[in-house]
Design a protein around this motif. Structure first.
Motif, mmCIF file in Angstrom:
data_model
loop_
_atom_site.group_PDB
_atom_site.id
_atom_site.type_symbol
_atom_site.label_atom_id
_atom_site.label_comp_id
_atom_site.label_asym_id
_atom_site.label_seq_id
_atom_site.Cartn_x
_atom_site.Cartn_y
_atom_site.Cartn_z
ATOM 1 N N LYS A 91 0.918 -1.377 -0.133
ATOM 2 C CA LYS A 91 0.022 0.022 0.140
ATOM 3 C C LYS A 91 0.752 1.230 -0.028
ATOM 4 O O LYS A 91 0.372 2.281 -0.707
ATOM 5 N N ALA A 92 2.059 1.163 0.646
ATOM 6 C CA ALA A 92 2.966 2.370 0.857
ATOM 7 C C ALA A 92 3.941 2.373 -0.465
ATOM 8 O O ALA A 92 4.648 3.351 -0.580
ATOM 9 N N GLY A 93 3.661 1.525 -1.446
ATOM 10 C CA GLY A 93 4.587 1.343 -2.571
ATOM 11 C C GLY A 93 5.938 1.012 -2.389
ATOM 12 O O GLY A 93 6.753 1.171 -3.457
ATOM 13 N N LYS A 94 6.211 0.199 -1.204
ATOM 14 C CA LYS A 94 7.483 -0.149 -0.881
ATOM 15 C C LYS A 94 7.867 -1.475 -1.579
ATOM 16 O O LYS A 94 9.039 -1.776 -1.715
ATOM 17 N N LEU A 95 6.658 -2.319 -1.971
ATOM 18 C CA LEU A 95 7.011 -3.584 -2.751
ATOM 19 C C LEU A 95 7.089 -3.333 -3.891
ATOM 20 O O LEU A 95 6.490 -2.588 -4.829
ATOM 21 N N LYS A 96 8.329 -3.823 -4.648
ATOM 22 C CA LYS A 96 8.413 -3.667 -6.215
ATOM 23 C C LYS A 96 7.619 -4.867 -6.872
ATOM 24 O O LYS A 96 8.060 -5.761 -6.758
ATOM 25 N N PRO A 97 6.916 -4.544 -7.858
ATOM 26 C CA PRO A 97 6.132 -5.453 -8.823
ATOM 27 C C PRO A 97 7.174 -6.244 -9.528
ATOM 28 O O PRO A 97 8.097 -5.587 -10.127
ATOM 29 N N GLU A 98 6.708 -7.364 -9.587
ATOM 30 C CA GLU A 98 7.773 -8.383 -10.390
ATOM 31 C C GLU A 98 7.323 -8.352 -11.819
ATOM 32 O O GLU A 98 8.164 -8.976 -12.543
ATOM 33 N N GLY A 99 6.185 -8.243 -12.047
ATOM 34 C CA GLY A 99 5.685 -8.082 -13.659
ATOM 35 C C GLY A 99 4.860 -6.827 -13.690
ATOM 36 O O GLY A 99 4.289 -6.546 -12.784
ATOM 37 N N ARG A 100 4.856 -6.611 -14.991
ATOM 38 C CA ARG A 100 3.928 -5.327 -15.265
ATOM 39 C C ARG A 100 3.203 -5.650 -16.737
ATOM 40 O O ARG A 100 3.946 -6.020 -17.977
ATOM 41 N N LEU A 101 2.013 -5.182 -16.713
ATOM 42 C CA LEU A 101 1.194 -5.246 -18.056
ATOM 43 C C LEU A 101 0.440 -3.989 -18.342
ATOM 44 O O LEU A 101 -0.108 -3.451 -17.294
ATOM 45 N N ASP A 102 0.727 -3.541 -19.609
ATOM 46 C CA ASP A 102 0.224 -2.027 -19.815
ATOM 47 C C ASP A 102 -1.003 -2.450 -20.747
ATOM 48 O O ASP A 102 -0.747 -3.112 -21.837
ATOM 49 N N LEU A 103 -2.028 -1.869 -20.544
ATOM 50 C CA LEU A 103 -3.176 -2.102 -21.255
ATOM 51 C C LEU A 103 -3.632 -0.798 -21.935
ATOM 52 O O LEU A 103 -4.626 -0.920 -22.386
ATOM 53 N N HIS A 104 -2.827 0.143 -22.049
ATOM 54 C CA HIS A 104 -3.100 1.646 -22.552
ATOM 55 C C HIS A 104 -3.635 1.246 -24.088
ATOM 56 O O HIS A 104 -2.920 0.553 -24.822
ATOM 57 N N GLY A 105 -4.706 1.884 -24.423
ATOM 58 C CA GLY A 105 -5.127 1.800 -25.712
ATOM 59 C C GLY A 105 -5.581 0.683 -26.361
ATOM 60 O O GLY A 105 -5.930 0.509 -27.476
ATOM 61 N N MET A 106 -6.037 -0.272 -25.577
ATOM 62 C CA MET A 106 -6.585 -1.567 -26.178
ATOM 63 C C MET A 106 -8.003 -1.530 -25.863
ATOM 64 O O MET A 106 -8.621 -0.745 -24.993
ATOM 65 N N TYR A 107 -8.841 -2.270 -26.614
ATOM 66 C CA TYR A 107 -10.069 -2.326 -26.508
ATOM 67 C C TYR A 107 -10.525 -3.624 -25.655
ATOM 68 O O TYR A 107 -9.462 -4.263 -25.258
ATOM 69 N N GLN A 108 -11.624 -3.613 -25.000
ATOM 70 C CA GLN A 108 -11.940 -4.714 -24.065
ATOM 71 C C GLN A 108 -11.541 -6.125 -24.777
ATOM 72 O O GLN A 108 -11.062 -7.077 -23.893
ATOM 73 N N ASP A 109 -12.140 -6.357 -26.037
ATOM 74 C CA ASP A 109 -11.863 -7.519 -26.576
ATOM 75 C C ASP A 109 -10.450 -7.898 -26.780
ATOM 76 O O ASP A 109 -9.994 -9.276 -26.726
ATOM 77 N N GLU A 110 -9.596 -6.959 -26.701
ATOM 78 C CA GLU A 110 -8.103 -7.212 -26.796
ATOM 79 C C GLU A 110 -7.415 -7.393 -25.515
ATOM 80 O O GLU A 110 -6.506 -8.149 -25.184
ATOM 81 N N ALA A 111 -7.933 -6.375 -24.277
ATOM 82 C CA ALA A 111 -7.412 -6.422 -23.120
ATOM 83 C C ALA A 111 -7.636 -7.762 -22.328
ATOM 84 O O ALA A 111 -6.746 -8.243 -21.507
#
Length: 192
Positions: A91-111
């Motif tokens: 919650k404080a942002g101190k854990l570093k995410p191990e993976g990342r998915l960027d769904l910017h610009g996608m439609y629902q059926d693609e995302a």
């Protein structure tokens, strides 16, 4: 409701003649009313009085409403399913995410298929915390109550449905340094 028809004297005579020849199918089931009994009046439940309203007065906002709170507030107030120490660090942002998915610009059926593949592959790889970036969506132009952030609203719902619900332990809005309201932390269960 239909207006009653007024019969001419000839039509009334024909109707009385036909009615006199008709026998009821189930005469014994119909009780005959007493000749001098009046029908009981219907019970009317009184409605609560409506407060008078005039143009320019403020609306009564003290009574509760049935509108759901915004998704952001519902996610933040949901009970915590993971251990408290890691939750507070996430919650404080101190854990570093191990993976990342960027769904910017996608439609629902693609995302949606991208999200399924990403979450299941991340769990298979043994990752615990991943970041799903949906973007904040466009600012509302008045016709949509929460703006047009379709993926921002749908991704938490998709994560609670099959086939992703067995893999997901916790979904929370990301810390500001990881995208804020435009991203979600997804804490995954350990693979058995």
């Amino acid at each position: 409701m239909r207006r009653p028809r007024h019969l001419s004297p000839d039509d009334k005579a024909v109707w009385d003649h036909v009615r006199a020849q008709v026998k009821p199918l189930h005469a014994q089931k119909r009780p005959k009313p007493a000749p001098d009994a009046e029908p009981e009046p219907k019970k009317v439940t009184p409605r609560p009085p409506v407060a008078p309203f005039s143009v320019g007065t403020k609306a009564d906002i003290t009574r509760p409403h049935d509108i759901l709170p915004p998704l952001r507030d519902r996610l933040r107030s949901a009970p915590v399913a993971m251990d408290a120490k890691n939750f507070l660090r996430m919650k404080a942002g101190k854990l570093k995410p191990e993976g990342r998915l960027d769904l910017h610009g996608m439609y629902q059926d693609e995302a949606y298929p991208e999200l399924i593949a990403f979450i299941l592959n991340a769990q298979a790889a043994g990752k615990r915390l991943v970041l799903v970036i949906t973007g904040k969506g466009r600012v509302s132009d008045g016709w949509a109550p929460e703006g047009r952030g379709v993926l921002r609203r749908h991704v938490p719902q998709w994560l609670q449905l099959q086939p992703l619900s067995p893999a997901v332990l916790e979904v929370r809005p990301a810390h500001l340094k990881h995208g804020g309201d435009g991203a979600y932390y997804v804490y995954l269960r350990r693979r058995k």
